[in-house]
Scaffold this active site. Structure first.
Site, short mmCIF file in Angstrom:
data_model
loop_
_atom_site.label_atom_id
_atom_site.label_comp_id
_atom_site.label_asym_id
_atom_site.label_seq_id
_atom_site.Cartn_x
_atom_site.Cartn_y
_atom_site.Cartn_z
N ARG A 17 0.85 -1.19 0.00
CA ARG A 17 0.00 0.00 0.00
C ARG A 17 0.89 1.24 0.00
O ARG A 17 2.11 1.15 0.08
CB ARG A 17 -0.93 0.02 1.22
N ASP A 38 5.81 -7.42 0.80
CA ASP A 38 5.13 -6.79 1.93
C ASP A 38 5.00 -7.81 3.05
O ASP A 38 4.97 -9.02 2.79
CB ASP A 38 3.74 -6.28 1.52
N SER A 141 12.68 10.16 4.47
CA SER A 141 11.64 11.13 4.77
C SER A 141 12.29 12.50 4.86
O SER A 141 13.51 12.60 5.12
CB SER A 141 10.96 10.80 6.11
N TYR A 154 10.99 7.72 14.96
CA TYR A 154 10.84 7.97 13.53
C TYR A 154 11.89 8.97 13.05
O TYR A 154 12.60 8.74 12.07
CB TYR A 154 9.44 8.48 13.22
N LYS A 158 15.02 7.93 10.59
CA LYS A 158 15.02 8.47 9.23
C LYS A 158 16.30 9.27 8.96
O LYS A 158 16.83 9.27 7.84
CB LYS A 158 13.78 9.32 8.98
N THR A 189 -1.18 8.90 2.91
CA THR A 189 -1.09 7.49 3.29
C THR A 189 -1.75 7.31 4.66
O THR A 189 -2.11 8.27 5.33
CB THR A 189 0.37 7.03 3.39
#
Length: 265
Positions: A17, A38, A141, A154, A158, A189
């Site tokens: 996705r 996935d 990101s 996160y 990243k 998303t």
């Protein structure tokens, strides 16, 4: 079609996705032969069926898992020419991110950083041995360039993902391994939908559809650019951060205060 992608054997992880699905779909449109990976096997099979690819479900965050995925994908494709290390998680640990438990930090580190390291360990020696090189694309990101308000795991991972991609490019770029780092801001998303008070901040410069990220990746690959910036304004923010770090941090603290106030409403 893009010369660097047409007919190539391509693997996209986390492709069930979101950005991964868009990358897999675009790679197939570019004439690549695509393996869809996935953790969710049903999603992997569904996307593979849609694009005429091959589903190879599995967990690429572990050494054994990524080795299995790479070996199975190599058998299906004959050779992996391009590897999109796209799988990632946010690791939000509650309202006080500093107190995120160690096991969550370890899981986020495994998925957002070590999955890239482990994939490169498998692929780079093969690319060097046969002399044909390869292309390694990390989905990081803008948080990896600018710092993320909210989740400490996160933001930190990243940054590490961008750092590893830079190191990989410096070390092997002269030996036929092309490396790219995808660094978007807000993308439409599930991760953005679940961002709570951060959603407005992440969408400040418009939340892009995943297809726009895939388009930016194709353009960067065709132009040979390391940084893939679906939000071009991130380049200016990145330069401002480097030029006057204290001013940048002061501005980020003001944004943090607005997020705190929004969360208290």
């Amino acid at each position: 079609m893009t010369e660097q992608l047409e007919g190539k054997g391509v693997v996209v992880t986390g492709a069930g996705r979101g950005i991964g699905r868009a990358l897999a779909t675009r790679m197939a449109a570019e004439g690549a032969r695509v393996v869809v990976n996935d953790l969710d096997a049903d999603n992997a099979r569904a996307v593979a069926a849609e694009i005429g690819g091959t589903a190879v479900p599995g967990d690429v965050s572990s050494a054994d898992g990524v080795r299995t995925v790479v070996d199975t994908a190599t058998e299906a494709l004959g050779r992996i020419d391009v590897f999109f290390a796209n799988a990632g998680i946010d690791g939000a640990g509650g309202p006080d991110s500093l107190q995120t438990p160690d096991d969550v930090w370890e899981r986020v580190m495994d998925v957002n950083v070590m999955a890239h390291v482990r994939a490169a360990r498998e692929l780079v020696p093969r690319w060097l041995d046969d002399g044909q090189g390869g292309r390694f694309v990390v989905t990081a990101s803008a948080a990896g360039l600018l710092t993320m308000i909210g989740s400490a795991p996160y933001s930190v991972t990243k940054h590490a993902a961008v750092g590893f991609a830079e190191w990989l490019s410096v070390t092997y770029g002269g030996r036929g391994v092309d490396v790219h780092a995808i660094c978007p801001q807000g993308v439409q998303t599930k991760m953005l939908e679940d961002a709570g008070p951060l959603q407005a901040l992440l969408s400040r410069d418009s939340a892009l559809p995943p297809e726009a990220v895939a388009e930016a990746a194709v353009v960067a690959i065709s132009e040979g650019r390391f940084l893939v910036l679906p939000h071009p304004e991130v380049a200016g923010y990145y330069a401002a951060r480097a030029t006057d770090t204290d001013r940048w941090l002061a501005g980020m603290r003001r944004l943090q205060q607005k997020v705190d106030e929004a969360g208290a409403v």
